[in-house]
Design an enzyme around this catalytic site. Structure first.
Site, PDB file in Angstrom:
ATOM      1  N   LYS A  83       0.862  -1.180   0.000  1.00 43.65           N
ATOM      2  CA  LYS A  83       0.000   0.000   0.000  1.00 43.65           C
ATOM      3  C   LYS A  83       0.900   1.233   0.000  1.00 43.65           C
ATOM      4  O   LYS A  83       1.756   1.401   0.887  1.00 43.65           O
ATOM      5  CB  LYS A  83      -0.874  -0.024   1.252  1.00 43.65           C
TER       6      LYS A  83
HETATM    7  O1  G3P Z   1      -7.685   1.674   5.113  1.00 40.93           O
HETATM    8  C1  G3P Z   1      -7.983   2.978   4.830  1.00 40.93           C
HETATM    9  C2  G3P Z   1      -9.386   3.438   5.138  1.00 40.93           C
HETATM   10  O2  G3P Z   1     -10.328   2.465   4.900  1.00 40.93           O
HETATM   11  C3  G3P Z   1      -9.533   4.284   6.333  1.00 40.93           C
HETATM   12  O3  G3P Z   1     -10.863   4.497   6.731  1.00 40.93           O
HETATM   13  O4  G3P Z   1     -12.563   5.310   8.331  1.00 40.93           O
HETATM   14  O5  G3P Z   1     -10.126   5.810   8.748  1.00 40.93           O
HETATM   15  O6  G3P Z   1     -11.361   6.950   6.916  1.00 40.93           O
HETATM   16  P1  G3P Z   1     -11.257   5.710   7.745  1.00 40.93           P
END
Ligand code: G3P
Length: 216
Positions: A83
């Site tokens: 990633k």
């Molecule tokens: O893995 C990255 C992503 O899904 C993060 O989500 O909820 O922290 O914006 P969030």
């Protein structure tokens, strides 16, 4: 449609994997930190539970460092996907890693233009963040729809991973667009199961059964 779990918690991964609902895993530095465990140890344990792409994120900000980290992470298991953040250095690293056959999931994507750059550089996956865009009053699902339309015009070998999913409507929204993958946090996965009429219906069926047969 493939379901990835957006977590580094092995118990939750095991729980949903037993139901056949987990095609892959995405992690990020925040999710790894939340577990308070050694990064490589967690990633390696996840590869034993899920037979699918497992995203592990680099923390270097320059291409050289990203590539070095990517090589180390890719050596853990053949299912590891690197990633990499959507920056100029990230695009440079993606181009070099892709040419060596290392799969990249380009993360922190917030616009169709960024997604196009990622696909062009050779990213195997592109991760638009829906919830974080919603947070700043911009329609995250609309961004994903635009990315879907763009990628459908060409033959890039690049799948969309809808990320930063916060509730079931995000999952349904991207499913309606034919998005390849949704990476879903475990608490949202739990919510996908729920409907009050299912609970009421089951309770009624069991009560009717008991009244008719169990008390004879
Ligand atoms: O893995 C990255 C992503 O899904 C993060 O989500 O909820 O922290 O914006 P969030």
């Amino acid at each position: 449609m493939k379901f990835f779990l957006d977590t580094a918690n092995v118990e939750r991964i095991r729980y949903f994997a037993e139901m056949g609902l987990v095609d892959g895993i995405t992690t990020n530095p925040s999710l790894i930190a939340k577990e308070g465990r050694d990064f490589k140890e967690v990633i390696s344990q996840i590869t034993e539970i899920v037979d699918g792409p497992i995203s592990a994120e680099v923390v270097s900000t320059e291409a050289v460092g990203m590539i070095e980290e990517a090589r180390e992470l890719a050596a853990i298991h053949e299912n590891i996907v690197i990633k990499i953040p959507m920056t100029r250095e990230g695009i440079k690293a993606t181009h070099q890693l892709a040419s060596k056959g290392i799969r990249v999931n380009m993360t922190l994507v917030f616009s169709p233009a960024q997604a196009l750059l990622a696909a062009k550089a050779g990213a195997r996956y592109v991760s638009p963040f829906i919830g974080r865009l919603d947070d700043i009053s911009t329609d995250g699902l609309d961004m994903v729809a635009q990315i879907r339309a763009i990628l459908d015009n060409y033959d890039f070998e690049c799948e969309i991973i809808a990320a930063s999913i916060r509730h079931p409507l995000h999952v349904i929204g991207v499913a309606k667009m034919g998005v390849d993958i949704a990476t879903i946090p475990p608490d949202v996965m739990d919510k996908l199961f729920n409907h009050p009429l299912t609970d009421i219906g089951l309770e009624r069926f069991l009560k009717d059964w008991e009244n008719a047969f169990a008390k004879r």
